[in-house]
Write a protein that holds these residues in place. Structure first.
Motif, PDB file in Angstrom:
ATOM      1  N   ALA A 252       0.859  -1.188   0.000  1.00 12.49           N
ATOM      2  CA  ALA A 252       0.000   0.000   0.000  1.00 12.49           C
ATOM      3  C   ALA A 252       0.893   1.235   0.000  1.00 12.49           C
ATOM      4  N   VAL A 253       0.353   2.345  -0.525  1.00  9.52           N
ATOM      5  CA  VAL A 253       1.118   3.588  -0.578  1.00  9.52           C
ATOM      6  C   VAL A 253       0.275   4.744  -0.060  1.00  9.52           C
ATOM      7  N   GLY A 254       0.956   5.747   0.482  1.00  8.16           N
ATOM      8  CA  GLY A 254       0.285   6.950   0.941  1.00  8.16           C
ATOM      9  C   GLY A 254      -0.178   7.815  -0.221  1.00  8.16           C
ATOM     10  N   PRO A 255      -1.025   8.816   0.041  1.00 11.75           N
ATOM     11  CA  PRO A 255      -1.630   9.616  -1.029  1.00 11.75           C
ATOM     12  C   PRO A 255      -0.637  10.461  -1.815  1.00 11.75           C
ATOM     13  N   ASN A 256       0.526  10.736  -1.266  1.00 12.99           N
ATOM     14  CA  ASN A 256       1.498  11.586  -1.959  1.00 12.99           C
ATOM     15  C   ASN A 256       2.724  10.828  -2.450  1.00 12.99           C
ATOM     16  N   VAL A 257       2.595   9.515  -2.549  1.00 10.28           N
ATOM     17  CA  VAL A 257       3.695   8.698  -3.056  1.00 10.28           C
ATOM     18  C   VAL A 257       3.691   8.715  -4.580  1.00 10.28           C
ATOM     19  N   ALA A 258       4.854   8.960  -5.157  1.00 10.13           N
ATOM     20  CA  ALA A 258       4.999   8.950  -6.608  1.00 10.13           C
ATOM     21  C   ALA A 258       6.047   7.919  -7.001  1.00 10.13           C
ATOM     22  N   GLY A 259       5.794   7.236  -8.106  1.00  5.13           N
ATOM     23  CA  GLY A 259       6.787   6.321  -8.650  1.00  5.13           C
ATOM     24  C   GLY A 259       6.718   4.906  -8.135  1.00  5.13           C
ATOM     25  N   LEU A 260       5.886   4.644  -7.138  1.00  3.97           N
ATOM     26  CA  LEU A 260       5.722   3.292  -6.613  1.00  3.97           C
ATOM     27  C   LEU A 260       4.237   2.986  -6.485  1.00  3.97           C
ATOM     28  N   LYS A 261       3.894   1.714  -6.686  1.00  2.00           N
ATOM     29  CA  LYS A 261       2.501   1.284  -6.596  1.00  2.00           C
ATOM     30  C   LYS A 261       2.450  -0.119  -6.023  1.00  2.00           C
ATOM     31  N   PRO A 262       1.300  -0.545  -5.500  1.00  2.00           N
ATOM     32  CA  PRO A 262       1.183  -1.905  -4.993  1.00  2.00           C
ATOM     33  C   PRO A 262       1.573  -2.933  -6.056  1.00  2.00           C
ATOM     34  N   GLY A 263       2.342  -3.914  -5.601  1.00  2.00           N
ATOM     35  CA  GLY A 263       2.827  -4.949  -6.506  1.00  2.00           C
ATOM     36  C   GLY A 263       4.265  -4.766  -6.936  1.00  2.00           C
ATOM     37  N   ASP A 264       4.798  -3.545  -6.813  1.00  2.00           N
ATOM     38  CA  ASP A 264       6.189  -3.307  -7.189  1.00  2.00           C
ATOM     39  C   ASP A 264       7.139  -3.989  -6.209  1.00  2.00           C
ATOM     40  N   TYR A 265       8.252  -4.489  -6.723  1.00  2.00           N
ATOM     41  CA  TYR A 265       9.302  -5.029  -5.862  1.00  2.00           C
ATOM     42  C   TYR A 265      10.264  -3.906  -5.481  1.00  2.00           C
ATOM     43  N   VAL A 266      10.697  -3.930  -4.228  1.00  2.00           N
ATOM     44  CA  VAL A 266      11.564  -2.857  -3.742  1.00  2.00           C
ATOM     45  C   VAL A 266      12.620  -3.395  -2.785  1.00  2.00           C
ATOM     46  N   VAL A 267      13.726  -2.644  -2.714  1.00  2.00           N
ATOM     47  CA  VAL A 267      14.757  -2.826  -1.704  1.00  2.00           C
ATOM     48  C   VAL A 267      14.907  -1.490  -0.988  1.00  2.00           C
ATOM     49  N   ALA A 268      15.111  -1.531   0.315  1.00  2.00           N
ATOM     50  CA  ALA A 268      15.250  -0.303   1.102  1.00  2.00           C
ATOM     51  C   ALA A 268      16.709  -0.033   1.422  1.00  2.00           C
ATOM     52  N   THR A 269      17.084   1.246   1.381  1.00  2.00           N
ATOM     53  CA  THR A 269      18.405   1.633   1.840  1.00  2.00           C
ATOM     54  C   THR A 269      18.470   1.461   3.355  1.00  2.00           C
ATOM     55  N   VAL A 270      19.665   1.616   3.930  1.00  2.00           N
ATOM     56  CA  VAL A 270      19.869   1.270   5.337  1.00  2.00           C
ATOM     57  C   VAL A 270      20.039   2.509   6.219  1.00  2.00           C
ATOM     58  N   ARG A 271      20.970   3.383   5.871  1.00  2.00           N
ATOM     59  CA  ARG A 271      21.217   4.569   6.701  1.00  2.00           C
ATOM     60  C   ARG A 271      20.138   5.611   6.457  1.00  2.00           C
ATOM     61  N   ARG A 272      19.863   6.418   7.488  1.00  2.00           N
ATOM     62  CA  ARG A 272      18.852   7.473   7.418  1.00  2.00           C
ATOM     63  C   ARG A 272      19.452   8.804   7.849  1.00  2.00           C
ATOM     64  N   PRO A 273      18.897   9.899   7.345  1.00  2.00           N
ATOM     65  CA  PRO A 273      19.475  11.216   7.637  1.00  2.00           C
ATOM     66  C   PRO A 273      19.429  11.580   9.113  1.00  2.00           C
ATOM     67  N   GLY A 274      20.403  12.362   9.523  1.00  2.00           N
ATOM     68  CA  GLY A 274      20.414  12.972  10.848  1.00  2.00           C
ATOM     69  C   GLY A 274      20.311  14.475  10.688  1.00  2.00           C
ATOM     70  N   ARG A 275      21.242  15.216  11.273  1.00  2.00           N
ATOM     71  CA  ARG A 275      21.191  16.672  11.211  1.00  2.00           C
ATOM     72  C   ARG A 275      22.370  17.283  10.475  1.00  2.00           C
ATOM     73  N   SER A 276      23.254  16.450   9.951  1.00  2.00           N
ATOM     74  CA  SER A 276      24.435  16.934   9.254  1.00  2.00           C
ATOM     75  C   SER A 276      24.049  17.669   7.982  1.00  2.00           C
ATOM     76  N   ILE A 277      24.894  18.590   7.556  1.00  2.00           N
ATOM     77  CA  ILE A 277      24.657  19.302   6.306  1.00  2.00           C
ATOM     78  C   ILE A 277      24.616  18.337   5.128  1.00  2.00           C
ATOM     79  N   TYR A 278      25.376  17.260   5.216  1.00  2.00           N
ATOM     80  CA  TYR A 278      25.387  16.281   4.127  1.00  2.00           C
ATOM     81  C   TYR A 278      24.075  15.517   4.063  1.00  2.00           C
ATOM     82  N   ASP A 279      23.467  15.286   5.212  1.00  2.65           N
ATOM     83  CA  ASP A 279      22.161  14.618   5.244  1.00  2.65           C
ATOM     84  C   ASP A 279      21.127  15.410   4.453  1.00  2.65           C
ATOM     85  N   ARG A 280      21.217  16.721   4.537  1.00  2.00           N
ATOM     86  CA  ARG A 280      20.207  17.579   3.930  1.00  2.00           C
ATOM     87  C   ARG A 280      20.324  17.656   2.412  1.00  2.00           C
TER      88      ARG A 280
END
Length: 367
Positions: free
Chosen positions: A76-104
């Protein structure tokens, strides 16, 4: 929902637990994607977290759902999701942003924050569960033609990021074209690195301790690379015979070998370090000789960890190229399946034994 978790800081605490099924509303601005987990790979990181060498639970929880090598299908996808739909295969990245300038600016794998967030590793639950929810920005679509090998995408990004960093660094040479490379280690990372380098037309020598014949050596030679056992020839002697190496990747998990690689690296070369070593091993090294070689030879050493979205996208392209160039090769890496989360104990048994294993993985659901 079922999930496999540990109590960080408590050795050998892996257990099957019931966790709340995540919902789309947990991601703000309607950007959430609910993913049914199909397959999860495990590696030394999962073993070391279970050994309490590192890892931390999300705030408010005393447990951490482990698993960072995901493969799943959008449910399932939220109302503002673009580019993905139910049934698509996906892999998720691992690291997530913090507060660093590079994260932004999307380079969250280069965060300067002291506290980092990695799913299944540190402060965020992982994927060894029936479902997860994530922001669409951290999901990479995988074509159906790669669904059987999609779980290999995350480990392939170790080399994808390493290659990206090496080429960025070597812009100093304007027209850097590595001719010869050495890959140290013939496990999952080493084999995928060998593959990726061969796809780029590089002559590759892959080193591991075990003597031929065995599957890993066969896989190295099947993509046109050279396999050498360090029990039969030293890294230094091999560099003299098959080098100089313009590029080297250390992927053994044995940290002293990194310093041997520094000596074997050719002038103007790049050494990529990928082993996450959580121990306290010490080693005596010829420090003056290594330092002199780096200074006079314009050598570079760089670490690679926790790739970002662009590296995952490049990985998808390379896996597709590999399927075309070497049909069936990737699937041969998937040596040890375990069916069902309830059999998590078998996953850790295989990780500890390490006998003739390349990629150990859990089939969480049928697909």
């Amino acid at each position: 929902m079922k999930a496999v978790a540990v109590y960080p800081g408590k050795p050998n605490s892996a257990h099957l637990t019931e966790a709340p099924r995540p919902d789309l509303e947990s991601v703000p601005n309607g950007r959430g994607v609910l993913v049914k987990v199909l397959r999860v790979g495990v590696d030394g990181t999962d073993r070391e977290i279970n050994e309490a060498l590192y890892g931390a639970p999300p705030p408010g929880d005393d447990f951490l759902i482990i698993g960072h090598e995901s493969f799943g299908q959008v449910e399932a996808v939220g109302p503002n999701v673009a580019g993905l739909k139910p049934g698509d295969y996906v892999v998720a990245t691992v690291r997530r942003p913090g507060r660093s300038i590079y994260d932004r600016i999307g380079l969250y794998d280069f965060t300067t924050d002291e506290v980092y967030y990695e799913r299944g590793i540190n402060l965020l639950h992982g994927y060894l569960a029936e479902y997860y929810v994530d922001d669409m920005d951290y999901l990479i679509e995988v074509p159906p033609s790669l669904k059987e090998v999609g779980v290999l995408l995350e480990p392939s990004t170790v080399m994808e990021k390493g290659w990206s960093q090496a080429t960025e660094i070597q812009h100093r040479l304007k027209t850097w074209r590595p001719q010869r490379a050495a890959v140290l280690g013939a496990g999952t990372i080493g084999l995928l690195a060998t593959l990726i380098l061969r796809l780029r037309g590089v002559e590759v020598t892959t080193f591991a301790r075990k003597k031929k014949p065995y599957l890993n050596a066969d896989l190295v030679e099947a993509v046109g690379a050279r396999y050498l056992s360090t029990r039969e020839i030293s890294l230094r002697d091999a560099a003299g015979r098959n080098g100089p190496f313009d590029l080297m990747l250390e992927a053994t998990g044995y940290s002293p070998l990194a310093f041997e690689a520094m000596e074997a690296l050719g002038k103007n070369g790049v050494l990529i370090l990928s082993s996450v070593t959580g121990g306290e091993r010490k080693s005596e090294v010829p420090a003056d000789r290594i330092n002199l070689g780096f200074v006079l030879g314009n050598k570079v050493a760089v670490g690679t960890v926790s790739a970002n979205r662009e590296h995952f996208k490049t990985g998808v392209r390379d896996l597709a190229c590999a399927e075309a160039a070497y049909p069936g090769w990737l699937e041969r890496l998937l040596t040890h399946p375990v069916k069902g989360l309830e059999n998590y104990g078998r996953l850790f048994q295989l990780l500890i034994e390490g006998k003739e294993t390349i990629k150990i993985y859990c089939d969480v659901a049928d697909f």
